[in-house]
Design an enzyme around this catalytic site. Structure first.
Site, PDB file in Angstrom:
ATOM      1  CB  VAL A 104      -3.029   2.043 -13.651  1.00 52.16           C
ATOM      2  CG1 VAL A 104      -1.989   1.999 -14.456  1.00 52.16           C
ATOM      3  CG2 VAL A 104      -4.476   1.944 -13.926  1.00 52.16           C
ATOM      4  CB  CYS A 148       3.512   4.872   5.263  1.00 50.94           C
ATOM      5  SG  CYS A 148       2.971   3.201   4.630  1.00 50.94           S
ATOM      6  CB  CYS A 157       0.411   7.059   3.072  1.00 53.51           C
ATOM      7  SG  CYS A 157       1.405   5.315   3.331  1.00 53.51           S
TER       8      CYS A 157
END
EC number: 2.8.1.13
Length: 391
Positions: free
Chosen positions: A14, A100, A196
């Site tokens: 979202v 990351c 991640c």
């Protein structure tokens, strides 16, 4: 006059979807970029990459933007996952999301976006960037309950100068409202909380695919053996669940916590009680430092710090090179120390210590060691605090 191009990192969630819509509404030439960064088990039950890509395409069609997929799996394995395994093998508990962001989302992704003639990149992170006097500052998000500046503290001036965080001024509840109002197909999709790019899966089982078990003794501070661990890499400081001592008749009935690791003897030390002295630290030393402004705060600077995500800023004093704590380490890397006003719980080697001056994220480093609540004792990834039996 051509529109300014912004490449948005779209995950299928979202937040990144609303980010793309907001920028499109503001008149930017928006291009969506979906990053595929994990390939080991594409067909496994915990890999959501295929569905995430479907969601990205659906959102892009709805808001009217182009989208493409790019594969950074090799870069992720080399720059992030290899370091992740090295840290766990050394007994530390790394935060792969921090690395990351620095190496993939704001380096490999940024470079690719620039090759698409982008002026800027944007992600769905909850943080803010402010330019002041020709310098770029990383700020906490307006919604402090969702602030992600902790994970972004290793970004530098060049990266921040090309980055937009449209959600930084918006509360999460409003983001959900926008998603529903514009009819996003993923409006009710839950937030991802997994590692991640690896997803949500039983972590110990996942780690065991890459690191072997190595059983050893589980001891109390006085040296009493109370159990056996499966390998130091599979435990973290402050851990309560999964230790295997829930039904133990040893001790006083209080819950057990992981308090220290001794790599040399392959010993895991456990203590009873949330506020045991071995779990409390007033000082830490961190290395592998990174400063948003390119330079550290002044020695003796009073600031706030987080030693884990979603922790309230803890008042502390920064110790730079003048204290000796930031002297060059074995690899020539700078270090810094933090002295806290109040004892901090389960400060964990391998995690990030991130500094703040109010709303401004200054940067930070990777925790190497922390002094325990007992005078003269410290714990690191490889050494337990001084043992009672050795006094």
């Amino acid at each position: 006059m051509s529109k300014r191009r912004v490449v948005v990192g779209m995950s299928g969630g979202v937040d990144s979807s609303v980010t793309a819509w907001l920028l499109k509404e503001q008149g930017y030439d928006v291009v969506g970029l979906f990053m595929k960064n994990w390939e080991d088990d594409d067909d496994g039950e915990y890999c959501s990459t295929r569905q995430d890509w479907i969601d990205v395409v659906s959102v892009a069609d709805l808001i009217g933007i182009d989208v493409e997929a790019v594969n950074f799996a090799a870069e992720y394995k080399d720059r992030v996952f290899a370091e992740f395994l090295r840290e766990y093998s050394a007994g530390r508990t790394p935060n792969p999301d921090v690395l990351c962001n620095a190496e993939i989302k704001f380096k490999a992704f940024l470079d690719h976006a620039m090759s698409l003639d982008a002026e800027m990149i944007a992600t769905g992170h909850y943080a803010r960037v402010r330019e002041r006097d020709g310098r770029f500052e990383l700020l906490k998000a307006f919604d402090h309950t969702k602030d992600q500046s902790y994970f972004l503290h290793r970004l530098n001036q060049a990266q921040l100068s090309k980055t937009m965080f449209p959600l930084g001024e918006i509360p999460k509840t409003k983001v959900r409202e926008i998603a529903a109002q514009i009819g996003l197909p993923n409006a009710k999709k839950k937030d991802s909380t997994g590692i991640c790019f690896i997803g949500e899966r039983p972590f110990r089982d996942f780690l065991n695919r890459y690191l072997p078990t190595k059983p050893g003794p589980m001891k109390t501070p006085d040296g009493k053996v109370v159990g056996e661990h499966i390998g130091l890499a599979f435990y973290t400081f402050g851990q309560r669940k999964g230790i295997g001592l829930g039904g133990s008749k040893d001790g006083n009935g209080d819950p057990w916590f992981v308090a220290a690791k001794d790599i040399a003897s392959n010993t895991l030390y456990v203590v009873q009680g949330h506020d045991h002295p071995w779990l409390l630290s007033r000082e830490l030393v961190a290395g592998n430092v990174s400063w948003v402004a390119g330079e550290p705060p002044a020695d003796g600077f009073a600031c706030g710090a987080k030693t884990r995500y979603r922790q309230a800023d803890a008042a502390c004093v920064f110790g730079g090179a003048a204290t000796g704590a930031a002297a060059a380490g074995p690899a020539g890397e700078a270090r810094f120390s933090l002295a806290f006003d109040d004892a901090q719980w389960a400060v964990t080697p391998g995690q990030s210590a991130v500094l703040y001056d109010g709303e401004i994220c200054l940067g930070g480093g990777i925790i190497e060691s922390a002094a325990t609540g007992q005078p003269g004792q410290a714990t690191s990834a490889g050494h337990a605090p001084a043992l009672a039996e050795a006094r």
